[in-house]
Design an enzyme around this catalytic site. Structure first.
Site, PDB file in Angstrom:
ATOM      1  N   TYR A 178       0.770  -1.076  -0.233  1.00 29.30           N
ATOM      2  CA  TYR A 178       0.016   0.022  -0.119  1.00 29.30           C
ATOM      3  C   TYR A 178       0.852   1.360   0.055  1.00 29.30           C
ATOM      4  CZ  TYR A 178      -3.638  -3.497   0.907  1.00 29.30           C
ATOM      5  OH  TYR A 178      -4.394  -4.696   0.610  1.00 29.30           O
ATOM      6  N   GLY A 315      -3.822 -14.258  12.700  1.00 31.60           N
ATOM      7  CA  GLY A 315      -4.845 -13.593  11.435  1.00 31.60           C
ATOM      8  C   GLY A 315      -6.099 -14.442  11.574  1.00 31.60           C
ATOM      9  N   ARG A 316      -6.207 -15.299  10.284  1.00 32.51           N
ATOM     10  CA  ARG A 316      -7.199 -16.122  10.110  1.00 32.51           C
ATOM     11  C   ARG A 316      -7.715 -17.295  11.333  1.00 32.51           C
ATOM     12  NH1 ARG A 316      -3.913 -17.480   4.701  1.00 32.51           N
ATOM     13  NH2 ARG A 316      -2.131 -17.075   6.399  1.00 32.51           N
TER      14      ARG A 316
HETATM   15  C1  FNR Z   1      -5.588  -9.888   6.073  1.00 32.60           C
HETATM   16  N1  FNR Z   1      -4.203  -9.222   6.593  1.00 32.60           N
HETATM   17  C2  FNR Z   1      -4.412  -7.713   6.668  1.00 32.60           C
HETATM   18  N2  FNR Z   1      -3.103  -7.136   6.831  1.00 32.60           N
HETATM   19  C3  FNR Z   1      -3.071  -5.827   7.321  1.00 32.60           C
HETATM   20  O1  FNR Z   1      -2.091  -5.055   7.470  1.00 32.60           O
HETATM   21  N3  FNR Z   1      -4.215  -5.078   7.453  1.00 32.60           N
HETATM   22  C4  FNR Z   1      -5.443  -5.823   7.060  1.00 32.60           C
HETATM   23  O2  FNR Z   1      -6.552  -5.037   6.952  1.00 32.60           O
HETATM   24  C5  FNR Z   1      -5.551  -7.043   6.816  1.00 32.60           C
HETATM   25  N4  FNR Z   1      -6.568  -7.496   6.307  1.00 32.60           N
HETATM   26  C6  FNR Z   1      -6.920  -9.031   6.103  1.00 32.60           C
HETATM   27  C7  FNR Z   1      -7.945  -9.544   5.722  1.00 32.60           C
HETATM   28  C8  FNR Z   1      -7.824 -11.224   5.553  1.00 32.60           C
HETATM   29  C9  FNR Z   1      -9.440 -11.410   5.225  1.00 32.60           C
HETATM   30  C10 FNR Z   1      -6.902 -11.615   5.678  1.00 32.60           C
HETATM   31  C11 FNR Z   1      -6.926 -12.988   5.567  1.00 32.60           C
HETATM   32  C12 FNR Z   1      -5.523 -11.135   6.086  1.00 32.60           C
HETATM   33  C13 FNR Z   1      -3.159  -9.855   6.723  1.00 32.60           C
HETATM   34  C14 FNR Z   1      -3.143 -10.484   8.218  1.00 32.60           C
HETATM   35  O3  FNR Z   1      -3.019  -9.361   9.001  1.00 32.60           O
HETATM   36  C15 FNR Z   1      -2.002 -11.626   8.472  1.00 32.60           C
HETATM   37  O4  FNR Z   1      -0.852 -10.919   8.236  1.00 32.60           O
HETATM   38  C16 FNR Z   1      -2.292 -12.591   7.429  1.00 32.60           C
HETATM   39  O5  FNR Z   1      -3.669 -13.265   7.757  1.00 32.60           O
HETATM   40  C17 FNR Z   1      -1.146 -13.812   8.001  1.00 32.60           C
HETATM   41  O6  FNR Z   1      -1.368 -14.351   9.167  1.00 32.60           O
HETATM   42  P1  FNR Z   1      -2.280 -15.506   9.688  1.00 32.60           P
HETATM   43  O7  FNR Z   1      -3.764 -15.497   9.015  1.00 32.60           O
HETATM   44  O8  FNR Z   1      -1.754 -16.725   8.922  1.00 32.60           O
HETATM   45  O9  FNR Z   1      -2.244 -15.762  11.037  1.00 32.60           O
HETATM   46  C1  8K6 Z   2      -2.550  -9.299  -0.411  1.00 32.36           C
HETATM   47  C2  8K6 Z   2      -2.784  -8.433   0.741  1.00 32.36           C
HETATM   48  C3  8K6 Z   2      -3.970  -8.067   1.186  1.00 32.36           C
HETATM   49  C4  8K6 Z   2      -4.384  -7.281   2.406  1.00 32.36           C
HETATM   50  C5  8K6 Z   2      -5.838  -7.653   2.992  1.00 32.36           C
HETATM   51  C6  8K6 Z   2      -6.903  -7.424   2.290  1.00 32.36           C
HETATM   52  C7  8K6 Z   2      -8.069  -8.116   2.390  1.00 32.36           C
HETATM   53  C8  8K6 Z   2      -9.192  -7.636   1.940  1.00 32.36           C
HETATM   54  C9  8K6 Z   2     -10.375  -8.760   1.757  1.00 32.36           C
HETATM   55  C10 8K6 Z   2     -11.196  -8.168   0.764  1.00 32.36           C
HETATM   56  C11 8K6 Z   2     -12.522  -8.981   0.334  1.00 32.36           C
HETATM   57  C12 8K6 Z   2     -13.556  -8.083  -0.511  1.00 32.36           C
HETATM   58  C13 8K6 Z   2     -14.903  -8.385  -0.086  1.00 32.36           C
HETATM   59  C14 8K6 Z   2     -15.506  -7.763  -1.298  1.00 32.36           C
HETATM   60  C15 8K6 Z   2     -17.017  -8.129  -1.302  1.00 32.36           C
HETATM   61  C16 8K6 Z   2     -17.861  -7.385  -1.602  1.00 32.36           C
HETATM   62  C17 8K6 Z   2     -17.723  -7.015  -3.215  1.00 32.36           C
HETATM   63  C18 8K6 Z   2     -18.841  -6.187  -3.841  1.00 32.36           C
END
Ligand code: FNR
Ligand code: 8K6
Length: 346
Positions: A178, A315-316
Site C-alpha cells: 500500500y 490472523g485467520r
Molecule cells: C488480512 N491481512 C491484513 N493485513 C493488514 O495489515 N491489514 C489488514 O487490514 C489486513 N486484512 C486482512 C484480511 C483478511 C481476510 C486476511 C486473511 C488477512 C493480513 C493479516 O494481518 C495477516 O498478516 C495474515 O492473515 C497472516 O496471518 P495468519 O492469518 O496466517 O495468522
Molecule cells: C494481499 C494483501 C491483502 C490485504 C488484505 C485485504 C483483504 C481484503 C479482503 C477483501 C474482501 C473483499 C470483499 C468484497 C465483497 C463485496 C464485493 C462487492
C-alpha cells in the site's frame, strides 16, 4: 501449551499486554454507510478482547485511501463516534486495541471516492480489484511535494482521531504494497526528487509519517507494520534490501511501541533478504518485534522461546475462533479457518 504465551509483556511504560498473542489486522468490509463502524463490529472485536493486543482492521485516513468496499474510516465525526463504541466494549472486556491507519495509494479506485488514486509515481498496478473483476486498477497521480506534506498531516489527523475514539495507540500501515510501502520499493518508486532513488530518499516519506504521528500521540503509542519482501501489489527488486537496511536502522533510533511484519506466510523466503522476512527484521531491529504469517500456538511458543520474535500476531485463526486465546489456554481444539467465514462477523 507453553506458559510463555500467557506471560504479560510490557510494551513500554505506558502499556503492558496481558499475553503474547496479538490479533492481526483483518479487513472485513463490513462498515456501515459513511464507512462508519457498526455495533456488530463492536461486538466482534469485544469477543476477541482476551488477545494481549487487538490491531483493528485497516482503517482509511481519507476518502482517496479506499481500495476495498465498506472498509471503515477515521476522518469523520460519525466514524469517530462508531469507533468509540468499539474501543469501549473492548476495554470493558479488559482488552487493548490499536487502530491500523491505512492509505492504499495506487491500489485505490475512483469507484469508491470519485477521486484519482495517488502514488509515489505514475505506475499503474496491473489487474482487477479483488472480488470486483469489472474494475481494473487505474493510473495513479504522482504525488507532488505539497501533496506529500498534506498526506503526512492527514496521517496525524487520523492518529489524533483514533486517540479521540479511545484507541490505546495506532499502527501505521506501511506494509502489503500500500501507499507507504510503495515509496519503499523500486518497483513502485521511480521518483528522482528527495523521495526517490536512494535508500535515504525512499525512506523519507515513511519516516516523516512515523515522526509526525509520534509527535502527535507519543512514540509509546505509535507502531508500524512493514513488508521488506514485496509479495502483494509490488514486484520485489534486489535493491529493496538496501532501502530496508537503512530504514530499519533509522527505526532503531525511534522508540516505537513495536514493529510488526506484514506477510501472509512467513515460510516464504526472499533471496535478497537472505531468507525469511521475520529473520531479516529480527537481526536488525532492536525494539519489540511482532511476527506473523501462518503461526500456530506451537510455532508461536517456539519463536518466542527461541527469541525469534516477542509477540505472535494471529490472523485467520482469530476469524475462526473468537475465543482463540482461551481455547489455547485450555488446550481445546481450534476451529479451522475457511474463506467462507468472511461472509459474516461472528
Ligand atoms: C488480512 N491481512 C491484513 N493485513 C493488514 O495489515 N491489514 C489488514 O487490514 C489486513 N486484512 C486482512 C484480511 C483478511 C481476510 C486476511 C486473511 C488477512 C493480513 C493479516 O494481518 C495477516 O498478516 C495474515 O492473515 C497472516 O496471518 P495468519 O492469518 O496466517 O495468522
Ligand atoms: C494481499 C494483501 C491483502 C490485504 C488484505 C485485504 C483483504 C481484503 C479482503 C477483501 C474482501 C473483499 C470483499 C468484497 C465483497 C463485496 C464485493 C462487492
Amino acid at each position: 501449551m507453553s506458559p510463555v504465551l500467557f506471560e504479560a509483556f510490557p510494551l513500554n511504560s505506558a502499556l503492558t499486554l496481558a499475553n503474547r498473542f496479538v490479533m492481526a489486522p483483518l479487513t472485513r468490509c463490513m462498515a456501515g454507510p459513511g464507512l462508519v463502524p457498526t455495533d456488530t463490529m463492536a461486538d466482534y472485536y469485544a469477543r476477541r478482547a482476551d488477545a494481549g493486543l487487538i490491531i483493528s482492521e485497516a482503517t482509511i485516513i481519507r476518502a482517496d485511501a479506499q481500495g476495498y468496499p465498506n472498509v471503515p474510516g477515521i476522518f469523520s465525526d460519525e466514524q469517530i463516534a462508531g469507533w468509540k463504541k468499539v474501543t469501549a466494549k473492548v476495554h470493558a472486556n479488559g482488552g487493548k486495541i490499536f487502530m491500523q491507519l491505512w492509505h492504499v495509494g495506487r491500489v485505490a479506485h475512483s469507484h469508491f471516492s470519485g477521486l484519482q488514486p495517488v502514488a509515489p509515481s505514475a505506475v499503474k498496478h496491473e489487474g482487477t480489484l479483488p472480488r470486483m473483476r469489472d474494475l481494473s486498477y487505474e493510473m495513479p497521480k504522482a504525488l507532488t511535494k505539497e501533496d506529500i506534506q498534506q498526506l503526512v498531516s492527514d496521517y496525524v489527523t487520523a492518529a489524533k482521531n483514533a486517540m479521540a475514539a479511545g484507541f490505546d495507540g495506532v499502527e501505521i500501515h506501511g506494509a502489503n504494497g500500500y501507499l507507504i510501502d510503495q515509496f519503499l520499493h523500486f518497483d513502485t518508486n521511480k521518483r528522482t526528487d528527495e523521495y526517490g532513488e536512494t535508500p535515504e530518499n525512499m525512506s523519507r516519506f515513511a519516516l516523516e509519517v512515523v515522526d509526525a504521528v509520534t509527535a502527535a500521540v507519543g512514540a509509546e503509542r505509535t507502531a508500524l507494520r512493514i513488508t521488506p519482501g514485496a509479495y502483494a501489489h509490488i514486484e520485489p527488486d534486489a535493491r529493496d534490501r538496501e532501502v530496508f537496511d537503512y530504514f530499519i536502522e533509522q527505526l532503531n533510533q525511534r522508540e516505537l511501541a513495536y514493529l510488526h511484519l506484514g506477510i501472509f506466510d512467513d515460510s516464504m523466503t526472499f533471496e535478497h533478504l537472505g531468507g525469511r522476512s521475520s529473520t531479516y527484521i529480527r537481526e536488525r531491529y532492536q525494539g519489540t518485534f511482532i511476527s506473523v504469517g501462518g503461526l500456530t500456538p506451537e510455532t508461536a511458543a517456539q519463536g518466542i522461546t527461541e527469541n525469534a520474535f516477542d509477540l505472535a500476531a494471529i490472523g485467520r485463526p482469530f476469524i475462526a475462533n473468537p475465543d482463540f486465546v482461551n481455547r489455547v489456554r485450555e488446550q481445546k481444539p481450534l476451529v479451522e479457518y475457511d474463506a467462507s467465514m468472511l461472509a459474516e462477523l461472528v
